[in-house]
Scaffold this active site. Structure first.
Site, short mmCIF file in Angstrom:
data_model
loop_
_atom_site.label_atom_id
_atom_site.label_comp_id
_atom_site.label_asym_id
_atom_site.label_seq_id
_atom_site.Cartn_x
_atom_site.Cartn_y
_atom_site.Cartn_z
N ASP A 178 0.82 -1.22 0.00
CA ASP A 178 0.00 0.00 0.00
C ASP A 178 0.85 1.27 0.00
OD1 ASP A 178 -2.30 -1.73 0.42
OD2 ASP A 178 -1.63 -1.87 2.50
N HIS A 192 -4.19 -2.38 -6.84
CA HIS A 192 -3.60 -1.11 -7.27
C HIS A 192 -4.69 -0.24 -7.87
CE1 HIS A 192 0.57 -3.20 -7.75
NE2 HIS A 192 0.19 -3.09 -6.51
N THR A 193 -4.76 0.99 -7.39
CA THR A 193 -5.75 1.93 -7.89
C THR A 193 -5.03 2.94 -8.77
OG1 THR A 193 -6.82 1.73 -5.76
CG2 THR A 193 -7.60 3.49 -7.18
N LYS A 215 2.79 10.17 -0.85
CA LYS A 215 1.87 10.69 0.18
C LYS A 215 2.52 11.64 1.19
CE LYS A 215 -1.90 8.05 0.97
NZ LYS A 215 -2.77 6.88 1.23
N ASP A 269 2.14 14.71 1.28
CA ASP A 269 1.12 15.72 1.65
C ASP A 269 0.31 15.35 2.89
OD1 ASP A 269 0.28 13.75 -0.41
OD2 ASP A 269 -1.71 14.58 -0.03
N THR A 293 2.88 -12.71 2.79
CA THR A 293 2.18 -13.31 1.67
C THR A 293 2.91 -14.60 1.30
OG1 THR A 293 1.16 -12.85 -0.46
CG2 THR A 293 3.42 -12.05 -0.17
N GLY A 340 1.08 1.45 -7.57
CA GLY A 340 0.25 1.61 -8.78
C GLY A 340 0.52 2.95 -9.45
#
Length: 436
Positions: free
Chosen positions: A22, A50-51, A342, A344, A250, A26
């Protein structure tokens, strides 16, 4: 004539998660995929999420390489990936409704990839229930059948795409045997063998045009005319089956070695290895997490960062950036650069802490502990940096960033010894600042 070692070949550019997943891989893949000719997945299955946002449309990818958006590129699913066929087509069709056109013509699947059956998914759920009952805790798998499919692969009872496309009678026999094996282990497991086989036969015809010998395909791509080849890692370093926080990991190698084994390419053909790092740390499910903040800071990161899993919808646990983890991931992967995402989310903080070392019984340790009980016990040594207290979301180049944000970025670079090539300050493609 011996082939010269140094002849011009197309090297693979690899994007890997450097924390617990995460991190925004992506986004980085999407950025590089616009230029790429081939985009590959080498491990995992539809447990990845993945977005990607393009032209205001949000696409969700789990099994398809997120580079499938690029209509000029080929997407390749390698032998190291485990494929749930209903999941593959459901995902393709869902994204097609959002405007993804012609994906089936751009997808190539390795004939050596293993298949995830519906009963693998059922077993995944049953095993989690069993773990919960026996140990009072589960692993927190996505229940997508990935672990059981890799277990079948390792115990030599799994079935591959090439088996599905060969003699269907032989395939059916082996399928029935595997189903029976699982039913004897899990008496409550119900499998409608005939209905499943009927569906599998239909899927076989639908994927047949996409299937190739993956080793030969990759060899030709590497040694043919100039091409940009991108490899999209799923999951992340600390979820790696060998190097992650076992057993809360995983079931595949999501570090750089998985690229070679999952695509059938030699290490000499791996070029840039980009590590994706979030400006703070998150983790889904249970397991040790030294820099976790079970307080207002953790909550702020969770809400501001919208930290909810794409695949599972679970709230993510949040904490400060941990450089011990990044150094460890770098030892394994040999990152040539980082993408820091990220940033921000930290805009509103007065001060920002960064984990720089672990202590065990008051002594600094130079390694990342393998054992979970020991990792639970480590004490984190923090370095506190001043916050920049201003909005960075409009920044598009280095000079647009406040000096204290620049300071944070340089601190991470110097501590880990990996240059930061991109800094992410928002969701869109434009909000990735390229540094060099």
């Amino acid at each position: 004539m011996k082939r010269a070692r140094n002849e011009a070949v197309n090297k693979l550019t690899v994007v890997l998660g450097a924390q617990w997943g995460d991190e925004g891989k992506g986004k980085v893949v999407d950025l590089l995929a616009t230029e790429a000719d081939i985009i590959c997945r080498c491990q995992g299955g539809n447990n990845a999420g993945h977005t990607v946002v393009v032209d205001g449309k949000e696409y969700d990818f789990h099994l398809l390489p997120s580079g499938i958006i690029n209509s000029k590129a080929i997407s390749f699913i390698g032998n190291g990936v485990v494929i749930h066929l209903p999941g593959l087509f459901e995902e393709g069709d869902k994204n097609e409704k959002k405007g993804l056109k012609g994906w089936e013509k751009r997808l190539i699947i390795s004939d050596r990839a293993h298949i995830v059956f519906d009963f693998h998914q059922a077993v995944d759920g049953l095993q989690e229930v069993q773990r919960q009952a026996q140990e009072g805790k589960n692993i927190g798998t996505t229940k997508k059948g990935i672990g059981p499919a890799y277990s079948s692969k390792a115990s030599r009872t799994g079935m591959r795409v090439c088996d599905l496309l060969a003699d269907f009678k032989e395939f059916s026999t082996r399928f029935k045997n595997l189903a029976q094996q699982y039913q004897s282990m899990f008496p409550t497991l119900e499998i409608d063998v005939d209905a499943q086989l009927k569906k599998l036969k239909e899927y076989a015809e639908r994927i047949r045009p996409m299937v190739r010998d993956g080793v030969y395909f990759m060899y030709e791509a590497i040694h043919g005319p100039p091409k940009k080849i991108l490899v999209e890692g799923a999951n992340a370093a600390l979820l790696d089956i060998d190097f992650g926080t076992y057993p809360f990991v995983t079931s595949s190698n999501c570090t750089v070695g998985g690229v070679c084994t999952g695509l059938g390419v030699p290490p000499v053909n791996v070029g840039e290895v980009y590590g994706v790092v979030k400006a703070y740390t998150t983790r889904v499910g249970i397991g040790a997490f030294p820099t976790e903040q079970l307080n207002a800071v953790g909550e702020l990161l969770q809400t501001r960062g919208h930290e909810v899993g794409v695949t599972t919808g679970r709230k993510r646990r949040c904490g400060w950036l941990d450089l011990v983890i990044l150094r460890y991931a770098h030892m394994i992967n040999g990152f040539t650069a980082f993408a820091l995402t990220k940033l921000d989310i930290l805009d509103v903080l007065d001060e920002i802490k960064v984990g720089v070392a672990y202590k065990l019984n008051g002594k600094k340790i130079p390694y990342f502990p393998a054992n979970m009980e020991i990792l639970q016990k480590v004490e984190v040594e923090y370095e506190t940096l001043p916050g920049w207290k201003s909005d960075t979301t409009a920044a598009r180049k280095w000079d647009d960033l406040p000096p204290k944000a620049q300071n944070y970025i340089r601190f991470v670079e110097n501590q880990v010894g990996v240059p930061i090539k991109w800094v992410g300050v928002g969701k869109s493609r434009e909000s990735m600042i390229q540094m060099f």
